[in-house]
Write a protein that holds these residues in place. Structure first.
Motif, PDB file in Angstrom:
ATOM      1  N   ALA A  66       0.840  -1.203   0.000  1.00 60.68           N
ATOM      2  CA  ALA A  66       0.000   0.000   0.000  1.00 60.68           C
ATOM      3  C   ALA A  66       0.870   1.246   0.000  1.00 60.68           C
ATOM      4  O   ALA A  66       2.019   1.223   0.452  1.00 60.68           O
ATOM      5  N   VAL A  67       0.295   2.329  -0.507  1.00 57.12           N
ATOM      6  CA  VAL A  67       0.923   3.654  -0.458  1.00 57.12           C
ATOM      7  C   VAL A  67      -0.076   4.612   0.184  1.00 57.12           C
ATOM      8  O   VAL A  67      -1.265   4.614  -0.164  1.00 57.12           O
ATOM      9  N   SER A  68       0.410   5.421   1.119  1.00 54.93           N
ATOM     10  CA  SER A  68      -0.423   6.452   1.748  1.00 54.93           C
ATOM     11  C   SER A  68       0.112   7.826   1.372  1.00 54.93           C
ATOM     12  O   SER A  68       1.327   8.009   1.232  1.00 54.93           O
ATOM     13  N   PHE A  69      -0.789   8.788   1.200  1.00 55.16           N
ATOM     14  CA  PHE A  69      -0.355  10.156   0.901  1.00 55.16           C
ATOM     15  C   PHE A  69      -1.356  11.148   1.476  1.00 55.16           C
ATOM     16  O   PHE A  69      -2.519  10.821   1.738  1.00 55.16           O
ATOM     17  N   GLY A  70      -0.876  12.361   1.668  1.00 57.96           N
ATOM     18  CA  GLY A  70      -1.709  13.396   2.251  1.00 57.96           C
ATOM     19  C   GLY A  70      -2.620  14.051   1.229  1.00 57.96           C
ATOM     20  O   GLY A  70      -2.294  14.145   0.041  1.00 57.96           O
ATOM     21  N   PHE A  86       3.732  14.426   2.340  1.00 62.24           N
ATOM     22  CA  PHE A  86       3.461  13.197   3.088  1.00 62.24           C
ATOM     23  C   PHE A  86       3.182  12.055   2.120  1.00 62.24           C
ATOM     24  O   PHE A  86       2.111  11.972   1.511  1.00 62.24           O
ATOM     25  N   ILE A  87       4.170  11.161   1.977  1.00 56.48           N
ATOM     26  CA  ILE A  87       4.046   9.954   1.150  1.00 56.48           C
ATOM     27  C   ILE A  87       4.771   8.834   1.889  1.00 56.48           C
ATOM     28  O   ILE A  87       5.967   8.956   2.173  1.00 56.48           O
ATOM     29  N   THR A  88       4.062   7.759   2.203  1.00 56.83           N
ATOM     30  CA  THR A  88       4.676   6.619   2.879  1.00 56.83           C
ATOM     31  C   THR A  88       4.326   5.334   2.138  1.00 56.83           C
ATOM     32  O   THR A  88       3.356   5.282   1.372  1.00 56.83           O
ATOM     33  N   VAL A  89       5.113   4.286   2.389  1.00 55.22           N
ATOM     34  CA  VAL A  89       4.931   3.005   1.703  1.00 55.22           C
ATOM     35  C   VAL A  89       4.898   1.883   2.733  1.00 55.22           C
ATOM     36  O   VAL A  89       5.786   1.791   3.589  1.00 55.22           O
ATOM     37  N   ALA A  90       3.882   1.029   2.646  1.00 55.49           N
ATOM     38  CA  ALA A  90       3.783  -0.140   3.518  1.00 55.49           C
ATOM     39  C   ALA A  90       4.117  -1.393   2.718  1.00 55.49           C
ATOM     40  O   ALA A  90       3.834  -1.483   1.519  1.00 55.49           O
TER      41      ALA A  90
END
Length: 250
Positions: free
Chosen positions: A114-118, A243-247
């Motif tokens: 998954a990728v999360s972003f603001g 804000f960009i994160t990777v799970a």
């Protein structure tokens, strides 16, 4: 996942052969008489036994990890950076972060889940693309500009960003899968097309709480004229921490 193998050393056991003196009845020399040893073809009791164990060890369970370069997870109301159009919509924008797997303790490959972003602001359910690839350029020290010619695409996914007209800035998580090779530099892009004339807009969210590596913006059209990704600091916005994160698992 590397698999270990366990080997047992061969063990060889041999029975001793006993020699006994025997009178031949004529007082002659003793005769050596085999008593169960010697040549195995003769039916003797010699034993040559070897045991080898080749048993694979069980694979270790995957480790879940979230790769982030942001100090905080909150999304601010005035930390976005994007190129806009005269009609109030947003022009073509791409936001990037690049993650060296080794910096996050990932010594093998990474399985992205998954990728999360603001999301600071969005209107009209705008579609954006989440793109994952590898980047072959030098990242030490972090450059002020990236080169899109050094990106190798791996996968992408399209996502309709929810409207934020009546909500506070937030973050969203998009399921996406990719196998990132070991020792890679993984690049994540959030791509938003030109929305001129659609009444839609999208501003990726961020904060000013700190970051360990820079985020980048590419805005090739309109007055922005930024054909290659440049760091937010190089663009004059040092507190716009995208804000960009990777799970994933490794």
């Amino acid at each position: 996942m590397r698999r270990g193998r366990l080997f047992a050393v061969s063990i060889v056991c041999a029975a001793a052969c006993a020699a006994a003196g025997k009178d031949n009845g004529n007082g002659g020399d003793p005769i050596d008489a085999p008593t169960g040893g010697g040549d195995p073809d003769s039916g003797g009791g010699g034993m040559d036994s070897s045991v080898t164990t080749d048993a694979p060890m069980a694979d270790a369970a995957p480790v879940t990890i979230t790769l982030t370069q942001n100090t905080g997870t909150s999304i601010g109301s005035n930390n976005s950076i994007a190129c806009g159009n005269p009609d109030g919509t947003t022009a073509e924008n791409s936001w990037y972060r690049v993650f060296r797997l080794a910096d996050h303790g990932v010594v093998g490959g990474l399985r992205v889940t998954a990728v999360s972003f603001g999301v600071q602001e969005a209107l009209g359910l705008p579609n954006v693309q989440i793109k994952i690839g590898t980047y072959s350029g030098n990242l030490v020290p972090p450059p002020a500009q990236l080169d899109t010619g050094l990106i190798t695409p791996l996968t992408s996914a399209t996502f309709a960003v929810p409207n934020t007209a009546n909500t506070a800035p937030t973050s969203v998580t998009v399921p996406i899968t990719a196998n990132v090779p070991a020792l890679s530099q993984m690049i994540v892009e959030i791509f938003s097309p030109d929305m001129n004339g659609t009444s839609k807009y999208f501003y990726l969210g961020g904060n000013a709480t700190g970051e360990s590596k820079p985020g980048y913006l590419r805005a090739p059209t309109g007055a922005c004229a930024t054909p290659q990704p440049r760091s937010t600091t190089a663009l004059g916005f040092p507190t716009s921490h995208l804000f960009i994160t990777v799970a994933g698992t490794h």
